[in-house]
Motif scaffolding. Structure first.
Motif, PDB file in Angstrom:
ATOM      1  N   TYR A 127      -3.003  -0.715   1.345  1.00 23.43           N
ATOM      2  CA  TYR A 127      -2.061  -1.271   0.450  1.00 23.43           C
ATOM      3  C   TYR A 127      -2.912  -1.725  -0.704  1.00 23.43           C
ATOM      4  O   TYR A 127      -2.781  -1.590  -1.789  1.00 23.43           O
ATOM      5  N   ASN A 128      -3.895  -2.618  -0.567  1.00 21.94           N
ATOM      6  CA  ASN A 128      -4.742  -3.253  -1.900  1.00 21.94           C
ATOM      7  C   ASN A 128      -5.308  -2.132  -2.832  1.00 21.94           C
ATOM      8  O   ASN A 128      -5.594  -2.459  -3.890  1.00 21.94           O
ATOM      9  N   SER A 143      -1.747   0.539  -3.156  1.00 27.07           N
ATOM     10  CA  SER A 143      -0.440   0.015  -3.654  1.00 27.07           C
ATOM     11  C   SER A 143       0.800   0.776  -2.986  1.00 27.07           C
ATOM     12  O   SER A 143       1.802   0.759  -3.537  1.00 27.07           O
ATOM     13  N   SER A 144       0.776   1.550  -1.772  1.00 24.37           N
ATOM     14  CA  SER A 144       1.616   2.171  -1.302  1.00 24.37           C
ATOM     15  C   SER A 144       1.916   1.595   0.274  1.00 24.37           C
ATOM     16  O   SER A 144       0.589   1.988   0.911  1.00 24.37           O
TER      17      SER A 144
END
Length: 305
Positions: A55-56, A59-60
């Protein structure tokens, strides 16, 4: 008061389905392969770390889920092929000693790779809202965890009861020698089963990430609770794990929410606030002790798997 009770019941169900994601894979490995796998908590931790890292970088949240599940499958299969498969013929004490050592190894490895500070996986923006359930507002993300857990339960039932693979798994749990004699690659079946358990643990880890801090050692407390779920539900029973996880989740959540309030009626507020959570944390172990005394095989062991 009704709103508070309903809200806490939903929190209990949400906690229960997270426990089920862990318990389903662990009870399959324990009940079918007769292998005590304490590294299951580490796979849960790694799922959270894989998801947070993905995610980092992207961003998904969907990619975070894919990374967590896929990464844990790879780690699980490698673990099964390199270490676990060598222990099938050994007794349970050897299983515990080796997997406990691996658990410590994964904790140290996580600190080396990701550091000692907690990671945080934010709630995705498309789930950062509320839904209306039974007349109360409830966080959309927690509701999504409930839905994901229910889908995993349905998928596990379908896999075990409606597919040829499930038939082989059920047959292998009864007579693995006969399955091998019929030409089925039992080693491949065991690795696949271990991978399924790792996938469910990874999914539980990434789903728990936004409501818990992601840190080294986060798998141990939930692993202990998961073992309680398996004992109550019946070793090797996926349906039993589901029902027991809901029972444990609701009992634990309601106990922590309402025991301090009840104790304030008979003792000082500060003492009640301290004693309430402590007693609540004991409730699931008292429940397990009662189940073992009355029905040692587990409450739902009759309909195994």
């Amino acid at each position: 008061m009704t709103t508070l009770v309903l809200s806490q019941l939903l929190n209990g169900v949400q906690y229960g389905v997270l426990l089920f994601l862990l318990a389903a894979g662990l009870t399959l490995v324990f009940g079918i392969m007769s292998f005590v796998n304490l590294t299951h908590g580490s796979l849960y931790m790694l799922g959270a770390y894989f998801g947070a890292t993905a995610y980092n970088h992207t961003s998904s949240f969907l990619l975070a889920i894919v990374a967590a599940v896929g990464g844990c499958i790879i780690v699980g299969i490698i673990l099964e092929r390199t270490a676990v498969s060598r222990l099938y013929s050994r007794d349970h004490l050897d299983h515990v000693l080796v997997t406990f050592g691996l658990l410590l190894f994964f904790n140290e490895m996580a600190q080396i790779i990701w550091g000692t500070q907690p990671y945080f996986l934010p709630v995705p923006s498309w789930l950062d809202s509320t839904v209306n359930l039974f007349g109360i507002t409830y966080p959309s993300y927690r509701f999504a965890i409930i839905v994901a857990g229910l889908l995993a339960a349905v998928g596990s039932y379908w896999l075990i009861h409606k597919t040829r693979l499930g038939m082989l798994i059920r047959a292998g749990s009864v007579n693995p020698q006969m399955i091998g004699a019929l030409g089925i690659n039992i080693k491949f079946l065991n690795a696949l089963l271990f991978g399924v358990g790792a996938a469910l643990a990874g999914l539980a880890g990434v789903m728990a990430g936004p409501i818990l801090s992601v840190q080294s050692g986060m798998g141990e407390p939930v692993l202990i609770t998961t073992l309680v779920v398996i004992v109550i539900g019946g070793i090797g029973s996926v349906s039993g794990a589901f029902y027991a996880a809901l029972v444990v989740g609701i009992v634990d959540t309601l106990g922590r929410a309402f025991l301090p309030m009840l104790l304030r009626e008979v003792m000082a507020r500060d003492l009640a606030n301290a004693a309430g959570p402590a007693i609540a944390s004991m409730l699931i172990y008292v429940l397990m002790a009662v189940v073992l005394a009355i029905r040692p095989q587990g409450l739902f062991a009759g309909a195994k798997k």
